[in-house]
Motif scaffolding. Structure first.
Motif, PDB file in Angstrom:
ATOM      1  N   GLU A 243      82.183 -23.406  89.444  1.00  0.00           N
ATOM      2  CA  GLU A 243      83.589 -23.676  89.198  1.00  0.00           C
ATOM      3  C   GLU A 243      83.815 -23.656  87.687  1.00  0.00           C
ATOM      4  O   GLU A 243      83.127 -24.354  86.936  1.00  0.00           O
ATOM      5  CB  GLU A 243      83.992 -25.035  89.767  1.00  0.00           C
TER       6      GLU A 243
ATOM      7  N   ARG B 138      77.786 -28.540  96.118  1.00  0.00           N
ATOM      8  CA  ARG B 138      79.094 -28.949  95.572  1.00  0.00           C
ATOM      9  C   ARG B 138      78.935 -29.587  94.198  1.00  0.00           C
ATOM     10  O   ARG B 138      79.702 -29.305  93.273  1.00  0.00           O
ATOM     11  CB  ARG B 138      79.781 -29.927  96.522  1.00  0.00           C
TER      12      ARG B 138
ATOM     13  N   ARG C  82      80.396 -27.761  90.851  1.00  0.00           N
ATOM     14  CA  ARG C  82      81.454 -28.535  90.184  1.00  0.00           C
ATOM     15  C   ARG C  82      81.126 -28.772  88.713  1.00  0.00           C
ATOM     16  O   ARG C  82      82.025 -28.937  87.887  1.00  0.00           O
ATOM     17  CB  ARG C  82      81.633 -29.865  90.915  1.00  0.00           C
ATOM     18  N   HIS C  83      79.831 -28.779  88.396  1.00  0.00           N
ATOM     19  CA  HIS C  83      79.408 -29.028  87.022  1.00  0.00           C
ATOM     20  C   HIS C  83      78.965 -27.748  86.312  1.00  0.00           C
ATOM     21  O   HIS C  83      78.210 -27.796  85.335  1.00  0.00           O
ATOM     22  CB  HIS C  83      78.282 -30.064  87.010  1.00  0.00           C
TER      23      HIS C  83
ATOM     24  N   ASP D 283      77.904 -36.760  94.473  1.00  0.00           N
ATOM     25  CA  ASP D 283      78.923 -35.804  94.905  1.00  0.00           C
ATOM     26  C   ASP D 283      80.243 -36.511  95.184  1.00  0.00           C
ATOM     27  O   ASP D 283      81.312 -36.081  94.739  1.00  0.00           O
ATOM     28  CB  ASP D 283      78.424 -35.066  96.152  1.00  0.00           C
TER      29      ASP D 283
END
Length: 430
Positions: free
Chosen positions: A177, A205, A209-210, A418
């Motif tokens: 992301e 996830r 996300r990171h 998470d």
């Protein structure tokens, strides 16, 4: 420790290696205070020092293993607490690994023992086979209490729910992301993705996300730990080579892989040891060492990335953190999981005797159910005394071992991280 190997014996690289390890032991006995089997049984031969004496005699005499050797070496959990305690840095892990390989080659076990030790390597490392076996065990689970010994123990470990395969079981690339900071390969494992696929889902996830692109390599499989600790060197080395080749192909296809990410600490300890395991394989030694050096537990990766926490509204549960032996003694990771949970806003508590094994230890809870059960009860009692609302750990074996006895939900550390960074609330907390 004095050794008396002959020059002819020392020409064998396995003996030469064992000699170097044995000579470091100074008989101090510090290891006895932290060895779970010695603490429970009080038998010197069920301590690391006692097992070292047995192995020394076995190798010096050049004899075949006896029932005494096998009994006490089989009782070792390979928790490696002794290596954390040892002031002389005795490499007990590799010494006992070699002893187990010798036992596997030279000792004929009783028939039922041979059958069980033949069955588990044929099933547990292979998710499809394992699912089928679990389905049969699930149907027979109500009989666990009346079944004797190992059979009852195996049925008692059967999960209440059998999960279907998930999308993450197939090879793929999951994009980061935002701006990509790292490209990592996630080892999805074997037993874990059958027993609790939510762990891999939460890991992906969290990583994406990171800023991590996550590669799930085609051809990767079991890390080899299960059969390695049963002394089945050929099979464990073959599994290690298959994983190394899978990650090399993934890197050739997708670009440089910055880390091999592991979210089961037992697997992490083994993959980080691939360089040692394959050191005498001319074709693989350097490649194995390179992959071992890239291998990181998920908490190591997240500490380097920095955790973007703050997504949970309302009160967060108090967390009792159980440090798996393979995490604290095998990989020497004690601070990252607790620091990340604290950064995520959780109050973290540790149980008394946190250095002692819970009794899971790969297949130990199936092979040595009586000792495993005593360690489980001891760990559960200490967990309950923390007064926490949820238990977190980084190893699937510990989760399965403790989930029915600690009196609180049991989740993987990565599921809480998470959740704290925007993911769903762990199913175990709903």
């Amino acid at each position: 420790m004095q050794t008396t190997f002959t020059l002819a014996q020392m020409a064998d690289p396995h003996i030469a290696q064992a000699n170097d390890i044995l000579r470091k032991c100074v008989h101090c006995g510090f290891c006895t205070a932290t060895c779970p089997t010695y603490v429970l049984l009080g038998d010197e031969l069920d301590s690391p020092r006692g097992r070292i004496y047995l192995i020394k005699g076995l190798l010096e005499e050049g004899a075949k293993p006896t029932e005494q050797h096998v009994t006490h070496i089989d009782r070792c959990l390979t928790c490696l607490s002794c290596m954390t305690t040892c002031p002389a840095s005795v490499d007990y892990m590799h010494l006992v690994d070699d002893a187990r390989a010798k036992i596997e080659r030279e000792y004929k076990r009783p028939l039922m023992d041979r059958l069980l030790r033949g069955l588990l390597p044929l099933v547990l490392p292979y998710p499809d086979r394992f699912r089928v076996m679990l389905l049969g065990a699930w149907l027979a689970r109500p009989l666990a209490r009346v079944m004797p010994g190992r059979l009852g123990a195996m049925l008692g470990l059967t999960p209440k729910r059998i999960h279907a395969p998930t999308d993450l079981d197939r090879p793929q690339v999951v994009k980061a992301e935002g701006v990509m900071k790292k490209r990592v390969a996630l080892m999805t494992g074997c037993a874990q993705k059958v027993l609790n696929p939510a762990i891999n889902e939460a890991t992906v996830r969290l990583l994406t996300r990171h800023g991590c692109e996550v590669v799930i390599a085609d051809g990767q499989g079991c890390c080899g730990a299960l059969v390695h600790h049963m002394g089945k060197e050929d099979q464990s080395h073959a599994q290690a080579k298959a994983n190394i080749e899978a990650w090399e192909r993934a890197e050739a296809t997708h670009g440089t892989i910055d880390a091999i990410v592991i979210n089961a600490s037992g697997c992490g300890t083994t993959v980080k040891d691939y360089g040692w395991m394959l050191r005498r394989d001319d074709a693989m030694a350097a490649r194995a060492k390179a992959m071992s050096e890239k291998t990181k537990d998920i908490t190591e990766v997240m500490m380097a990335l920095g955790l973007n926490a703050g997504a949970i509204d309302g009160d967060k549960p108090v967390v009792a953190y159980h440090s798996a032996c393979s995490m604290q003694h095998g990989q020497k990771l004690t601070k990252p999981p607790k620091e990340l949970l604290a950064q995520a806003g959780f109050e973290v508590r540790e149980p008394a005797e946190s250095h002692l094994c819970c009794g899971s230890a790969g297949t130990y809870n199936m092979m040595q159910p009586e000792i495993s059960g005593r360690l489980k009860d001891r760990k559960a009692a200490n967990m309950k005394r923390t007064g926490a609302q949820v238990m977190a750990t980084g190893n699937i074996g510990c989760m399965v071992q403790l989930e029915d006895v600690v009196g609180m939900p049991v989740v993987h550390t990565v599921e809480l991280l998470d959740w704290a960074t925007g993911g769903p609330k762990p199913a175990g907390l709903k």
